[in-house]
Motif scaffolding. Structure first.
Motif, short mmCIF file in Angstrom:
data_model
loop_
_atom_site.label_atom_id
_atom_site.label_comp_id
_atom_site.label_asym_id
_atom_site.label_seq_id
_atom_site.Cartn_x
_atom_site.Cartn_y
_atom_site.Cartn_z
N LEU A 156 96.54 -16.80 47.22
CA LEU A 156 97.46 -18.02 46.97
C LEU A 156 99.06 -16.82 46.32
O LEU A 156 100.18 -17.32 46.35
CB LEU A 156 97.25 -18.46 45.64
CG LEU A 156 98.36 -19.67 44.71
CD1 LEU A 156 97.86 -20.68 45.37
CD2 LEU A 156 97.08 -20.00 43.82
N TYR A 157 98.62 -16.26 45.77
CA TYR A 157 99.91 -15.16 44.86
C TYR A 157 100.21 -14.92 46.44
O TYR A 157 101.74 -14.10 45.93
CB TYR A 157 99.50 -14.83 44.26
CG TYR A 157 99.48 -12.76 43.74
CD1 TYR A 157 100.06 -12.25 44.47
CD2 TYR A 157 98.07 -12.93 44.06
CE1 TYR A 157 99.92 -10.39 44.55
CE2 TYR A 157 97.65 -11.37 44.07
CZ TYR A 157 98.25 -10.84 44.18
OH TYR A 157 98.05 -8.99 44.36
N TRP A 158 99.50 -13.97 47.30
CA TRP A 158 100.22 -13.51 48.34
C TRP A 158 100.81 -14.85 49.41
O TRP A 158 102.05 -13.84 50.08
CB TRP A 158 99.11 -12.85 49.35
CG TRP A 158 100.53 -11.56 49.94
CD1 TRP A 158 100.89 -11.36 51.15
CD2 TRP A 158 100.87 -10.20 49.30
NE1 TRP A 158 101.26 -10.13 51.95
CE2 TRP A 158 101.04 -10.16 50.70
CE3 TRP A 158 100.77 -10.09 48.65
CZ2 TRP A 158 101.94 -8.62 50.26
CZ3 TRP A 158 101.89 -8.67 47.57
CH2 TRP A 158 102.27 -7.84 49.33
N LYS A 159 101.34 -15.46 49.68
CA LYS A 159 101.57 -16.47 50.56
C LYS A 159 103.10 -16.93 49.87
O LYS A 159 103.24 -16.94 50.96
CB LYS A 159 101.11 -17.33 50.02
CG LYS A 159 101.11 -18.89 50.88
CD LYS A 159 100.50 -20.14 51.36
CE LYS A 159 101.20 -21.05 51.80
NZ LYS A 159 100.24 -22.45 51.67
N TRP A 160 102.66 -16.61 48.98
CA TRP A 160 104.51 -16.99 48.72
C TRP A 160 105.24 -15.50 47.68
O TRP A 160 106.18 -15.23 46.45
CB TRP A 160 104.23 -17.81 46.97
CG TRP A 160 103.80 -18.63 46.67
CD1 TRP A 160 102.58 -19.14 47.32
CD2 TRP A 160 104.08 -20.59 48.17
NE1 TRP A 160 102.10 -20.80 47.87
CE2 TRP A 160 102.87 -20.85 47.74
CE3 TRP A 160 105.38 -20.88 48.40
CZ2 TRP A 160 103.06 -21.92 49.09
CZ3 TRP A 160 105.83 -21.52 49.53
CH2 TRP A 160 104.21 -22.31 49.60
N GLN A 161 104.88 -13.82 48.88
CA GLN A 161 105.77 -13.16 47.56
C GLN A 161 106.74 -13.20 49.11
O GLN A 161 107.12 -13.96 49.77
CB GLN A 161 104.96 -11.91 48.53
CG GLN A 161 103.57 -11.51 47.05
CD GLN A 161 104.10 -10.80 46.33
OE1 GLN A 161 104.72 -10.10 46.25
NE2 GLN A 161 103.93 -11.53 45.15
#
Length: 188
Positions: free
Chosen positions: A160-165
């Motif tokens: 989830l968090y890498w998707k939005w980097q």
């Protein structure tokens, strides 16, 4: 989109899929099967494959636990990077190997999600690489006894968090094995 000049190519990184690292990992066999799919696809497209192997007090160089799992086979000419830190770039020749191959984008797979995978994702990104995490091709052990969430949640959160980097001039993202494209991402 990488900020690294004259680096149009992509490489597949296979990080720490070693006997002692993944022996009790979440969905071990599924993750290894997905990495094998990616290896086959990368090799068929002449995409560089770079293997990373960790050593420390628990993973003693040359020991059975230090060895790569037998289901993954390194081909001749595919470099192996030996590391002692979480970030696969730290104290290794990974950057030089990528530079000589003109690589500005890395596709990341392996173990452990909450340690070496996260460290390498960030290490590549801050060095100017475009970084794609393969959502179903990384794993971790159950460290909930130490206060961590269950492994499925650790993996889901990382995806989830890498998707939005985001950062100027670089791209990040998360895709499933079936959706990995090794060609450079076109600039919109």
């Amino acid at each position: 989109m990488t900020t690294l000049p004259d680096r149009p190519h992509t490489a597949l990184l296979v990080i720490d899929v070693q006997n002692g690292v993944v022996a009790n990992a979440h969905d071990r066999d599924g993750v290894i099967a997905n990495i094998n799919v990616l290896l086959e696809r990368a090799r068929a497209q002449d995409v560089p494959v770079i293997w990373v192997q960790h050593a420390d007090e628990q993973l003693v160089r040359g020991s059975e636990s230090w060895q790569y799992v037998p289901e993954l086979v390194q081909h001749e000419g595919e470099p192996l990077v030996h590391k002692n830190y979480g970030d696969s770039f730290e104290g290794t020749d990974l950057e030089a190997l990528l530079a000589e191959r003109g690589v500005g984008r890395v596709v990341v797979t392996g173990a452990s999600t909450d340690a070496c995978i996260r460290s390498t994702l960030h290490g590549a990104f801050v060095r100017g690489y475009d970084v794609t995490l393969v959502a179903d091709a990384h794993t971790t052990d159950d460290l909930s006894a130490y206060g961590a969430p269950p492994p499925a949640q650790v993996i889901a959160h990382t995806n989830l968090y890498w998707k939005w980097q985001s950062a100027p001039g670089r791209s990040a993202g998360t895709v499933d094995t079936a959706d990995v494209v090794f060609a450079p991402t076109p600039v919109a």
